[in-house]
Design an enzyme around this catalytic site. Structure first.
Site, PDB file in Angstrom:
ATOM      1  N   GLY A 209      68.861  67.000  61.498  1.00  8.04           N
ATOM      2  CA  GLY A 209      70.294  66.862  60.881  1.00  8.04           C
ATOM      3  C   GLY A 209      70.113  68.213  59.662  1.00  8.04           C
ATOM      4  O   GLY A 209      69.073  68.580  59.303  1.00  8.04           O
TER       5      GLY A 209
ATOM      6  N   GLN B  36      73.372  73.001  52.689  1.00  2.73           N
ATOM      7  CA  GLN B  36      71.974  73.497  53.005  1.00  2.73           C
ATOM      8  C   GLN B  36      71.842  75.054  53.390  1.00  2.73           C
ATOM      9  O   GLN B  36      70.921  75.574  53.281  1.00  2.73           O
ATOM     10  CB  GLN B  36      71.205  72.481  53.843  1.00  2.73           C
TER      11      GLN B  36
ATOM     12  N   CYS C 244      63.354  66.684  54.485  1.00  2.55           N
ATOM     13  CA  CYS C 244      64.641  67.343  54.347  1.00  2.55           C
ATOM     14  C   CYS C 244      64.218  68.776  54.314  1.00  2.55           C
ATOM     15  O   CYS C 244      63.385  69.295  53.797  1.00  2.55           O
ATOM     16  CB  CYS C 244      65.313  67.142  53.034  1.00  2.55           C
ATOM     17  N   LEU C 245      65.287  69.640  55.147  1.00  2.00           N
ATOM     18  CA  LEU C 245      64.761  71.091  55.350  1.00  2.00           C
ATOM     19  C   LEU C 245      65.107  71.750  53.925  1.00  2.00           C
ATOM     20  O   LEU C 245      64.496  73.098  53.851  1.00  2.00           O
ATOM     21  CB  LEU C 245      65.821  71.730  56.460  1.00  2.00           C
TER      22      LEU C 245
ATOM     23  N   HIS D  45      71.883  60.574  55.066  1.00  2.00           N
ATOM     24  CA  HIS D  45      71.133  61.503  54.410  1.00  2.00           C
ATOM     25  C   HIS D  45      72.242  62.803  54.312  1.00  2.00           C
ATOM     26  O   HIS D  45      72.250  63.542  53.224  1.00  2.00           O
ATOM     27  CB  HIS D  45      69.939  62.084  55.169  1.00  2.00           C
ATOM     28  N   GLU D  46      72.772  63.238  55.424  1.00  2.00           N
ATOM     29  CA  GLU D  46      73.699  64.440  55.613  1.00  2.00           C
ATOM     30  C   GLU D  46      75.031  64.122  54.842  1.00  2.00           C
ATOM     31  O   GLU D  46      75.604  65.118  54.230  1.00  2.00           O
ATOM     32  CB  GLU D  46      73.859  64.601  56.978  1.00  2.00           C
TER      33      GLU D  46
ATOM     34  N   HIS E  50      74.440  64.777  51.201  1.00  2.00           N
ATOM     35  CA  HIS E  50      74.265  66.233  50.962  1.00  2.00           C
ATOM     36  C   HIS E  50      75.771  66.604  50.843  1.00  2.00           C
ATOM     37  O   HIS E  50      76.145  67.719  50.099  1.00  2.00           O
ATOM     38  CB  HIS E  50      73.920  67.129  52.220  1.00  2.00           C
TER      39      HIS E  50
HETATM   40 ZN   LIG Z   1      68.492  66.997  53.696  1.00  2.00          ZN
END
Ligand SMILES: [Zn+2]
Length: 175
Positions: free
Chosen positions: A48, A53, A95-96, A137-138, A141
């Site tokens: 995701g 991000q 998480c990226l 999670h997304e 963000h």
């Molecule tokens: Zn993340």
């Protein structure tokens, strides 16, 4: 296709509330952003990725997760909203924007979410397990919330210590 640079914590864009996308923002530019985000996410090995991000403070994310009873599939969520949540799951999350950090996070087991696709059409999705974790999670963000905020105080303290260690080793640079 270009791979977009990923913002790493504590980049302020990750802590800002994303702007909703207006009707006039659907079109080729948004399609290009989504395609670039999928490419970026896949190269980075994620499932995701949210617009903040990649430095775009908008309410949008992409996800490539198998939804119950289906194959792995690409999903684009524009202006996502959580409609309802239930149950509980405890598992490791990454998480990226936090390269190399994995930590236990408690989330709900099931989520019903609503969003628009790239054509601006509204859809609703009812998912569990990884897909539910990913959507929450997304969507976080898009609200300027990072998974660090969802950890218990003890886990957050451990995570912050790990982040510092990774930064000191030079493993936390913008990519
Ligand atoms: Zn993340």
């Amino acid at each position: 296709m270009p791979v977009l640079p990923i913002s790493h914590y504590p980049d302020p864009v990750l802590l800002a509330v994303g702007t909703p996308l207006g009707e006039d923002e659907f079109g080729v530019d948004l399609e290009r952003l989504a395609a670039d985000m999928f490419e970026t996410m896949e190269k980075a090995g994620g499932v995701g990725l949210a617009a903040p991000q990649v430095g775009v403070s908008k309410r949008m994310f992409v996800m490539d997760v198998a939804v119950e009873g289906a194959e792995r599939e690409r999903h684009v969520f524009v202006n996502p909203e959580i409609v309802s949540i239930e149950g509980e799951q405890i598992g490791d999350e990454g998480c990226l924007s936090f390269p190399g950090l994995y930590q236990t996070v408690k989330r709900e087991m099931r989520v019903i979410a609503r969003a628009q696709n790239l054509k601006g059409e509204a859809f609703e999705i009812d998912v569990q397990n990884l897909a539910a974790r990913c959507i929450m999670h997304e969507t976080d963000h898009c609200d300027g919330i990072v998974f660090l905020d969802r950890m218990t105080p003890l886990k957050r303290q451990l995570a912050k210590r790990k982040i510092k260690a990774l930064q000191n080793k030079g493993k936390w640079n913008q990519n």
